[in-house]
Design a protein around this motif. Structure first.
Motif, PDB file in Angstrom:
ATOM      1  N   ALA A  34     -53.567 -13.503   3.945  1.00 15.73           N
ATOM      2  CA  ALA A  34     -54.750 -13.203   4.761  1.00 15.73           C
ATOM      3  C   ALA A  34     -54.624 -13.783   6.166  1.00 15.73           C
ATOM      4  CB  ALA A  34     -56.004 -13.742   4.089  1.00 15.73           C
ATOM      5  N   GLY A  53     -45.704 -19.150   5.204  1.00 18.14           N
ATOM      6  CA  GLY A  53     -44.474 -18.886   4.468  1.00 18.14           C
ATOM      7  C   GLY A  53     -44.293 -17.439   4.081  1.00 18.14           C
ATOM      8  N   ASP A 145     -56.705  -8.328  16.103  1.00 13.93           N
ATOM      9  CA  ASP A 145     -55.879  -7.652  17.125  1.00 13.93           C
ATOM     10  C   ASP A 145     -55.274  -6.349  16.603  1.00 13.93           C
ATOM     11  OD1 ASP A 145     -54.526  -9.747  15.525  1.00 13.93           O
ATOM     12  OD2 ASP A 145     -52.702  -8.984  16.463  1.00 13.93           O
ATOM     13  N   VAL A 173     -61.106 -13.212  14.476  1.00 17.90           N
ATOM     14  CA  VAL A 173     -60.054 -14.005  15.114  1.00 17.90           C
ATOM     15  C   VAL A 173     -58.731 -13.244  15.136  1.00 17.90           C
ATOM     16  CG1 VAL A 173     -61.027 -16.272  14.503  1.00 17.90           C
ATOM     17  CG2 VAL A 173     -59.422 -15.189  12.956  1.00 17.90           C
ATOM     18  N   LEU A 176     -52.624 -15.398  16.279  1.00 23.29           N
ATOM     19  CA  LEU A 176     -51.373 -15.463  17.045  1.00 23.29           C
ATOM     20  C   LEU A 176     -51.677 -15.412  18.536  1.00 23.29           C
ATOM     21  CD1 LEU A 176     -49.245 -13.096  14.776  1.00 23.29           C
ATOM     22  CD2 LEU A 176     -49.001 -15.575  14.990  1.00 23.29           C
TER      23      LEU A 176
HETATM   24  N1  LIG Z   1     -51.319  -9.491  14.095  1.00 17.42           N
HETATM   25  C1  LIG Z   1     -51.691 -10.616  13.465  1.00 17.42           C
HETATM   26  N2  LIG Z   1     -50.931 -11.084  12.468  1.00 17.42           N
HETATM   27  C2  LIG Z   1     -51.344 -12.213  11.825  1.00 17.42           C
HETATM   28  C3  LIG Z   1     -52.531 -12.882  12.190  1.00 17.42           C
HETATM   29  N3  LIG Z   1     -52.678 -13.950  11.368  1.00 17.42           N
HETATM   30  C4  LIG Z   1     -51.615 -13.932  10.539  1.00 17.42           C
HETATM   31  N4  LIG Z   1     -50.811 -12.899  10.800  1.00 17.42           N
HETATM   32  C5  LIG Z   1     -49.554 -12.550  10.080  1.00 17.42           C
HETATM   33  O1  LIG Z   1     -49.866 -12.308   8.710  1.00 17.42           O
HETATM   34  C6  LIG Z   1     -48.840 -12.829   7.854  1.00 17.42           C
HETATM   35  C7  LIG Z   1     -49.435 -13.813   6.862  1.00 17.42           C
HETATM   36  O2  LIG Z   1     -49.917 -14.952   7.544  1.00 17.42           O
HETATM   37  P1  LIG Z   1     -50.010 -16.402   6.842  1.00 17.42           P
HETATM   38  O3  LIG Z   1     -50.692 -17.292   7.821  1.00 17.42           O
HETATM   39  O4  LIG Z   1     -48.694 -16.836   6.311  1.00 17.42           O
HETATM   40  O5  LIG Z   1     -50.983 -16.054   5.623  1.00 17.42           O
HETATM   41  P2  LIG Z   1     -51.462 -17.004   4.420  1.00 17.42           P
HETATM   42  O6  LIG Z   1     -50.669 -16.566   3.227  1.00 17.42           O
HETATM   43  O7  LIG Z   1     -52.914 -16.670   4.251  1.00 17.42           O
HETATM   44  O8  LIG Z   1     -51.244 -18.426   4.805  1.00 17.42           O
HETATM   45  C8  LIG Z   1     -47.801 -13.452   8.780  1.00 17.42           C
HETATM   46  O9  LIG Z   1     -46.779 -12.519   8.990  1.00 17.42           O
HETATM   47  C9  LIG Z   1     -48.578 -13.711  10.064  1.00 17.42           C
HETATM   48  O10 LIG Z   1     -47.776 -13.694  11.212  1.00 17.42           O
HETATM   49  C10 LIG Z   1     -53.310 -12.351  13.269  1.00 17.42           C
HETATM   50  O11 LIG Z   1     -54.389 -12.866  13.634  1.00 17.42           O
HETATM   51  N5  LIG Z   1     -52.835 -11.227  13.877  1.00 17.42           N
END
Ligand SMILES: Nc1nc2c(ncn2[C@@H]2O[C@H](COP(=O)(O)OP(=O)(O)O)[C@@H](O)[C@H]2O)c(=O)[nH]1
Ligand SMILES: [Mg+2]
Length: 196
Positions: A34, A53, A145, A173, A176
């Motif tokens: 997410a 990760g 975005d 939000v 990135l």
């Molecule tokens: N375009 C975009 N990609 C995002 C955003 N937030 C996270 N991502 C991408 O979504 C993927 C998962 O993010 P991560 O933070 O590892 O998710 P988690 O498993 O919830 O901790 C990664 O490839 C991030 O780069 C965002 O606000 N915009």
């Protein structure tokens, strides 16, 4: 963007490993992928504090980050992948349940939800959990975005409805690009002030 000092305080597999601290805590919860880790990194302007990760749902630990000597962010394992099998779901519950029930300084939950997706049953369950524990709730709608402004607005309305929360608790939000970080910080600040 303000400067924020953040460091890992503890990593805990169980209650005995929770850090000793009197600071207000906020748990970040959400489906795997997410954008939870990216959001935590974005909030404190760090690239790799929380590990974003490529093995979603693998961590079975709570990570405690102390921020500005004022608030503790708790990074919970992602669910979704995890809850697709009963054994992982149980492990998640074993980790989370005592934390929600017994952690006195836990005051809020930031539910991290991809703005493009309809919230899952697990997301709804997390909101119920938070309500039962009398936590303040914020819903960070990530990856804003990736959509136009109109679609973001429409989806946020739907997300609020599905979760059964007031739309004012939602914030869009783009972690990135660091969009929405100031607004989210304002909501966090309010939560911390109320929690003290
Ligand atoms: N375009 C975009 N990609 C995002 C955003 N937030 C996270 N991502 C991408 O979504 C993927 C998962 O993010 P991560 O933070 O590892 O998710 P988690 O498993 O919830 O901790 C990664 O490839 C991030 O780069 C965002 O606000 N915009
Ligand atoms: Mg993560």
């Amino acid at each position: 963007m303000q400067y924020h000092e953040a460091k890992l305080l503890a990593t805990a597999a169980n209650e005995s490993q929770w850090p000793k601290s009197d600071l207000c805590e906020i748990i970040f919860a959400g489906r795997s992928n997410a954008g939870k880790s990216t959001l935590i990194n974005g909030l404190v302007n760090r690239k790799n504090l929380a590990y974003s990760g490529k093995t979603p749902g693998k961590t079975r630990l709570l990570n405690f980050f102390i921020v500005d000597n004022r608030v503790v962010f708790t990074d919970a394992p992602g669910y979704g992948y995890a809850t697709s099998d009963a054994k992982s779901a149980l492990a998640f519950e074993k980790l989370i349940d005592p934390y929600f029930h017994n952690r006195r300084q836990l005051k809020g939950m930031i539910l991290v939800a991809d703005v493009r997706r309809v919230p899952s049953e697990d997301d709804i369950t997390m909101v119920e959990y938070a309500r039962k524990a009398h936590l303040s709730i914020i819903v960070a709608c990530t990856k804003a975005d990736k959509l136009g402004q109109g679609a973001v607005k429409a989806n946020m309305k739907k997300i609020a409805e599905t979760l059964g929360v007031n739309e004012r608790l939602l914030v869009p939000v783009a972690s990135l690009k660091k969009t929405g970080m100031d607004q989210l910080w304002q909501m966090i600040d309010r939560l911390v002030e109320q929690g003290q």
